[in-house]
Design an enzyme around this catalytic site. Structure first.
Site, PDB file in Angstrom:
ATOM      1  NE  ARG A 105      -2.027  28.897  52.407  1.00  0.00           N
ATOM      2  CZ  ARG A 105      -1.473  28.474  53.526  1.00  0.00           C
ATOM      3  NH1 ARG A 105      -0.489  29.170  54.098  1.00  0.00           N
ATOM      4  NH2 ARG A 105      -1.888  27.372  54.111  1.00  0.00           N
ATOM      5  CB  THR A 381       3.698  31.691  60.024  1.00  0.00           C
ATOM      6  OG1 THR A 381       3.203  30.616  59.875  1.00  0.00           O
ATOM      7  CG2 THR A 381       4.118  31.634  60.473  1.00  0.00           C
ATOM      8  CB  THR A 399       3.595  31.262  57.160  1.00  0.00           C
ATOM      9  OG1 THR A 399       4.121  30.119  57.837  1.00  0.00           O
ATOM     10  CG2 THR A 399       2.667  30.787  56.065  1.00  0.00           C
ATOM     11  CG  ASN A 401       3.350  24.863  57.105  1.00  0.00           C
ATOM     12  OD1 ASN A 401       2.582  25.301  57.962  1.00  0.00           O
ATOM     13  ND2 ASN A 401       3.417  23.593  56.810  1.00  0.00           N
ATOM     14  CG  ASP A 423      -0.794  24.691  55.972  1.00  0.00           C
ATOM     15  OD1 ASP A 423      -0.527  23.986  56.964  1.00  0.00           O
ATOM     16  OD2 ASP A 423      -0.623  25.925  55.952  1.00  0.00           O
ATOM     17  CB  SER A 452      -4.139  29.622  55.479  1.00  0.00           C
ATOM     18  OG  SER A 452      -3.472  30.336  56.484  1.00  0.00           O
ATOM     19  CB  SER A 453      -5.127  28.519  60.779  1.00  0.00           C
ATOM     20  OG  SER A 453      -5.435  27.171  60.549  1.00  0.00           O
ATOM     21  N   GLY A 472       1.276  30.628  64.550  1.00  0.00           N
ATOM     22  CA  GLY A 472       0.900  29.550  65.473  1.00  0.00           C
ATOM     23  C   GLY A 472       0.060  28.452  64.851  1.00  0.00           C
ATOM     24  N   GLY A 473       0.042  28.365  63.513  1.00  0.00           N
ATOM     25  CA  GLY A 473      -0.697  27.275  62.863  1.00  0.00           C
ATOM     26  C   GLY A 473      -2.154  27.283  63.266  1.00  0.00           C
TER      27      GLY A 473
HETATM   28  O1  DON Z   1      -1.289  28.806  56.929  1.00  0.00           O
HETATM   29  C1  DON Z   1      -1.276  28.222  57.998  1.00  0.00           C
HETATM   30  O2  DON Z   1      -2.262  28.096  58.708  1.00  0.00           O
HETATM   31  C2  DON Z   1       0.045  27.651  58.518  1.00  0.00           C
HETATM   32  N1  DON Z   1       0.908  27.368  57.403  1.00  0.00           N
HETATM   33  C3  DON Z   1       0.652  28.648  59.468  1.00  0.00           C
HETATM   34  C4  DON Z   1       1.948  28.164  60.057  1.00  0.00           C
HETATM   35  C5  DON Z   1       2.333  28.884  61.285  1.00  0.00           C
HETATM   36  O3  DON Z   1       1.642  29.715  61.798  1.00  0.00           O
HETATM   37  C6  DON Z   1       3.641  28.511  61.869  1.00  0.00           C
HETATM   38  N2  DON Z   1       3.975  29.414  62.936  1.00  0.00           N
HETATM   39  N3  DON Z   1       4.003  29.245  64.068  1.00  0.00           N
END
Ligand code: DON
Length: 574
Positions: A105, A381, A399, A401, A423, A452-453, A472-473
């Site tokens: 990360r 991501t 990702t 982000n 984030d 993060s998620s 998908g955040g």
């Molecule tokens: O780490 C995280 O949770 C976010 N930065 C993830 C971003 C993400 O999944 C974007 N994609 N759709």
């Protein structure tokens, strides 16, 4: 040994057709045939050229770690909106019986401060944590992917990087999604001349079907192939990162690049519905949310309720409402206000489960987050999945982000920088890009990793192994959970499990997001009667997944929500 490389092209056609006609079915049943199987390994990722890179590496004797890194590096070329060298990610690995996780990360630069995204009145400065290099965390991918290979790979490093170099130097075909993405984000890409020079040639986004060559990125990858992570984290490329950041008001420095270290961490481990599950620990909330989801659903006897019925959806939402309320306490492991041990403690899960009512939704504002006082006395991501012929597995999510990260491409190095600083809880109480309200545990601080998620996950029972995860955040843990539940509770085949329509809830906003056809009209009405507000969305997550039996056949599934590809290696065919 000759090995066949089977790409299920016909499945893609069926998948696309079904998206148009019936959409990936939840209540309506799965739409696609099961993926072909082979015993030499399997790869699923968000781009055909990246899956091909992973399969090529498996075919030439690489293991799951080699193939995962090759796939990730190819994504860094052909999927610049998400695949990356200027971003970061997480990987869960299972080699033999040893399960580990690698945290690569991004971290906040040394000059980052708690209020760096606020104005003098304490109000968030619009776009500051999203656009331009101030939004960028210190990239973790260069050191992370190198470390993964160093520790677990078996092919020479240069061989693993080679497919990505080829794609960048010789060119690749721009697919519809990339053409559309660069068009939709032309404003962001056009803000920085360095980025526009590469991604808006002649001021225009590249056309679908055209060939894209990325000579600067190819040179970076060549240096990476020769000298490993130091080729990027020190020397001229790190200097170029600093220069680009300085020019556009960022605080990212060459020393930050040199100081960055990936970290091996113990996975979040739990048992669910007879399966062993390993997922990502902090600084991702993904494994904890997945663990709470499964733990609460087991306590609520979720498997007994009728599939696609109101009770099942209601309980899913009630569980996620609570898991995401606890997420507010989470952050970098050094500053997190709660741990996986606390949030997955049987006593805490019992306490939560006891307060879930089948008849009514609990309004989110009444759900209190975890606190030691609440716990009864005796008392918690782009994604790619790979398996090799020996059953070793890597589940990796990386990702930038936001789409195309902060929009700034490092000139000379050819990669985009992330906007992962968003984030962090950049302004306490204010939702981030994914609508997540976050807490002080996740405030900005030098060297901290932002929460993060991402939920790269491996589950196994006996010889059977499942490798999954999603972009998908905030929607990542719930998309991952639903596919896992389809497999381990309801016994779906892999492609069917991935195809099914999904729902999502994240505590705040107090809304159930639904893909088309996830809920029958009767179920939707019944959920509304119980107090849920429903909001249709186009899609939730993009789960690229592989599974198989150790010593037996493996299968791969691409998510019809994206343009990905799934493929297998079948030594028996040729
Ligand atoms: O780490 C995280 O949770 C976010 N930065 C993830 C971003 C993400 O999944 C974007 N994609 N759709």
């Amino acid at each position: 040994m000759q090995i066949a490389f089977l790409m299920a092209k016909s499945r893609r056609a069926v998948a696309l057709l079904s998206l148009i006609l019936v959409l990936p079915a939840g209540a309506l049943g799965a739409a696609h045939p099961e993926a072909e199987r082979g015993s030499g390994g399997a790869v699923a990722s968000a781009a055909p050229a990246a899956t091909a890179a992973g399969l090529e590496v498996l075919r030439t004797g690489g293991n799951a770690a080699d193939a995962a890194v090759a796939t990730a590096l190819a994504l860094a070329v052909v999927r610049p909106r998400a695949g990356n060298l200027g971003g970061g990610g997480f990987a869960v690995t299972r080699f033999g019986s040893e399960v580990r996780t690698l945290d690569f990360r991004e971290t906040a630069p040394a000059q980052a401060t708690h209020d760096m995204f606020l104005d003098e009145q304490g109000e968030p400065r619009s776009g500051a944590s999203l656009i331009g290099p101030l939004a960028a965390g210190v990239p973790g991918s260069p050191a992370g992917l190198y470390e993964l290979h160093n520790e677990l790979g078996q092919l020479p490093w240069a061989k693993v990087v080679a497919p990505a170099i080829r794609l960048a130097r010789d060119g690749f075909t721009v697919d519809r999604r990339l053409a559309l993405g660069t068009k939709q984000y032309a404003d962001l890409l056009g803000r920085f001349p360095e980025t526009a020079a590469v991604w808006l040639p002649d001021g225009q986004p590249p056309e679908a079907g055209s060939t894209m060559r990325l000579p600067e990125l190819a040179a970076t990858l060549e240096a990476y192939a020769e000298r490993g992570a130091l080729a990027i984290t020190e020397g001229p490329i790190a200097a170029a990162v600093e220069l680009a950041a300085r020019l556009h008001g960022g605080v990212l420095r060459a020393e930050d690049m040199a100081a960055y270290r990936p970290v091996w961490r113990e996975p979040v481990r739990f048992e669910a519905f007879g399966w062993q599950v390993a997922s990502m620990p902090l600084p991702s909330s993904g494994g904890i949310i997945l663990g709470q989801t499964c733990g609460l659903l087991e306590r609520l006897e979720w498997a007994k309720f009728s599939r696609f019925g109101t009770d099942r959806y209601h309980l899913l939402v009630e569980v996620w409402r609570r898991a995401y309320a606890d997420r507010v306490l989470l952050g970098d492991p050094r500053t997190s206000l709660a741990s996986a041990v606390q949030l997955l403690a049987p006593e805490w899960l019992d306490f939560r489960a006891d307060r879930i009512r089948l008849a009514n939704a609990t309004p989110s504002e009444r759900v209190r987050k975890w606190s030691a006082d609440l716990v009864p006395e005796s008392p918690e991501t782009t994604h790619l999945s790979v398996m090799d012929g020996d059953g070793n597995a890597v589940s990796m999510t990386t990702t930038l982000n936001g789409t195309f990260g902060c929009g700034l491409l490092v000139p000379g190095a050819g990669f985009l920088l992330n906007n992962e600083m968003d984030d962090f809880a950049t302004a306490p109480g204010q939702p981030n890009l994914y609508g997540l309200i976050q807490g002080e545990a996740n405030s900005v601080g030098p060297g901290k990793r932002m929460l993060s998620s991402m939920t790269p996950t491996i589950a196994w029972r006996g010889n059977k192994v499942v490798v999954i995860g999603s972009p998908g955040g905030s929607k990542i843990p719930t998309a991952t959970a639903q596919v896992l539940l389809n497999l381990i509770v309801d016994g779906d085949e892999l492609q069917a499990a991935v195809d099914r329509a999904r729902v999502h809830h994240q505590w705040m906003p107090d809304v159930v997001f639904t893909e088309a056809h996830a809920l029958s009209p009767e179920t939707a009405k019944a959920l509304e009667r119980r107090g849920h507000e429903l909001r249709p969305v186009a899609s939730l997550g993009e789960v690229h997944s592989v599974w198989g039996e150790i010593g037996g056949k493996m299968g791969a599934a691409q998510d019809p929500r994206g343009p990905g590809e799934a493929g297998i290696v079948n030594p028996a065919v040729d």
